[in-house]
Write a protein that holds these residues in place. Structure first.
Motif, PDB file in Angstrom:
ATOM      1  N   LYS A 153       0.836  -1.202   0.000  1.00 34.39           N
ATOM      2  CA  LYS A 153       0.000   0.000   0.000  1.00 34.39           C
ATOM      3  C   LYS A 153       0.872   1.254   0.000  1.00 34.39           C
ATOM      4  O   LYS A 153       1.909   1.298   0.675  1.00 34.39           O
ATOM      5  N   SER A 189       1.554   4.868   1.235  1.00 36.93           N
ATOM      6  CA  SER A 189       1.216   5.563   2.483  1.00 36.93           C
ATOM      7  C   SER A 189       1.969   6.888   2.559  1.00 36.93           C
ATOM      8  O   SER A 189       2.716   7.255   1.652  1.00 36.93           O
ATOM      9  N   GLU A 230       0.329   9.169  -0.614  1.00 33.53           N
ATOM     10  CA  GLU A 230      -0.951   8.463  -0.743  1.00 33.53           C
ATOM     11  C   GLU A 230      -1.874   9.214  -1.707  1.00 33.53           C
ATOM     12  O   GLU A 230      -2.103  10.418  -1.572  1.00 33.53           O
TER      13      GLU A 230
END
Length: 286
Positions: free
Chosen positions: A61, A63, A67
Motif C-alpha cells: 500500500k 502511504s 498516498e
C-alpha cells in the motif's frame, strides 16, 4: 530472464539514480529486480528527508504524503503521478527474498523536483542624483533549485561585466547573479532608464514589471548662487521695511525742542522787552 529463478540471490538495479521532474509532472523511480528466486518477495519503499526515514510503500500500500499520488509498477518501480516540491528527497527501494541465499538488496535514488520561480520582488530607486550610488534589489525564494538573477535596462540584458558591452561600458556597477543586487557606484545620466529583473532556474523563469529610475543633475554652483540671491533679497526687503518704519531717523534738536531750565527756589524770572533776555529778581519770604 533465464537466470531469474536460478541464482539464489536478490539483485536490484535502477536506470536512473538521480531523476528530476518539474513540479506537478509525473516521475518514475525505477527499481528493477535483476535476479531473484523467491516468487513473492517483500517490496518496500522508504523516503529519507533530513535524515529521517518514513514509509511510502509498505504491505503493498502507498502511504504517507504520497498516498493518492503514487503507484507501484511491477515488479518494484515507484511512479509518482503528481510530484510536488515536498517530494524532493532520497528514496530507498528494499527487496527481501526469504528463499534466496542473498535475501536482501536495496538501491538509493535521489529525486529532485524542480520548481519554477514565482514573480520576484524588485526594488528600484525612483530618482538618484548624478554621481551618487544606487542599489537595485531582486528577491525570489520559492523556486528550486535556487534562482539566478538577470537585470535588464530598457529591455536589454545588463552584462555582469560592463566592459563586455559597448552599451554599458560607460556605466560603473556590479551585478551579483546569486543575490540579485545591481549596485551603481556612481550613476550617470545614461543610467536613467526602465529596469526589470528576471529570476530563473532549470524549471523556468519569472520577471517583475519594469520600473523607472530617473537620474537628475545637481549644479552646486547654481544652488549656492540661488541661496545667496535669496539671502540678499531678504536683507534688502528687511532694510526697506525698517527704513519706512522710521527705525533709522536721526533725532535732531530744534528751537521747539528747547526746554527752559527749571526755576531755582526763591528766584522769579522776569522777561524784559529785550528779545530773548531773561533777568531775575530776588524775593525773600520772611
Amino acid at each position: 530472464m533465464g537466470g531469474y529463478f536460478n541464482v539464489l540471490a536478490v539483485i536490484l538495479k535502477t536506470t536512473n539514480d538521480a531523476p528530476w521532474a518539474n513540479e506537478f509532472e509525473s516521475i518514475e523511480l525505477s527499481c528493477l529486480i535483476e535476479s531473484i528466486s523467491t516468487k513473492n518477495p517483500r517490496i518496500e519503499w522508504k523516503k529519507i528527508k533530513d535524515g529521517e526515514p518514513s514509509y511510502v510503500y509498505f504491505e503493498k500500500k502507498i502511504s504517507g504524503d504520497l498516498e493518492g499520488r503514487a503507484r507501484i509498477r511491477e515488479p518494484a518501480t515507484l511512479v509518482i503521478t503528481n510530484a510536488t516540491r515536498s517530494d524532493s528527497a532520497s528514496y530507498r527501494c528494499e527487496v527481501s527474498a526469504q528463499t534466496d541465499l542473498k535475501s536482501f538488496d536495496e538501491i538509493l535514488i535521489n529525486l529532485v523536483v524542480r520548481v519554477k520561480p514565482v514573480v520576484p520582488k524588485c526594488a528600484v530607486p525612483k530618482s538618484v542624483p548624478v554621481g551618487k550610488a544606487a542599489e537595485l534589489r531582486c528577491v525570489e525564494d520559492q523556486g528550486f533549485p535556487k534562482s539566478q538573477y538577470q537585470w535588464f535596462r530598457n529591455k536589454v540584458e545588463i552584462p555582469e561585466d560592463p566592459k563586455t558591452s559597448p552599451k554599458f561600458i560607460n556605466s560603473s556597477y556590479t551585478l551579483n547573479a546569486e543575490t540579485g543586487t545591481l549596485k551603481f557606484s556612481a550613476v550617470r545620466m545614461n543610467d536613467s532608464a526602465e529596469y526589470f529583473c528576471r529570476a530563473k532556474n532549470d524549471a523556468g523563469h519569472s520577471e517583475c514589471g519594469p520600473q523607472t529610475m530617473e537620474i537628475y543633475d545637481i549644479n552646486i554652483a547654481r544652488i549656492i548662487l540661488g541661496v545667496l540671491v535669496v539671502v540678499l533679497l531678504c536683507i534688502t526687503v528687511g532694510l526697506c521695511f525698517a527704513y519706512k518704519r522710521g527705525y533709522f531717523a536721526s533725532q535732531k534738536q530744534t528751537g521747539n525742542n528747547y526746554k527752559a531750565p527749571a526755576k531755582g527756589e526763591g528766584v522769579d524770572y522776569v522777561r524784559t522787552e529785550d528779545e530773548g533776555d531773561f533777568r531775575h529778581k530776588s524775593s525773600f519770604v520772611i
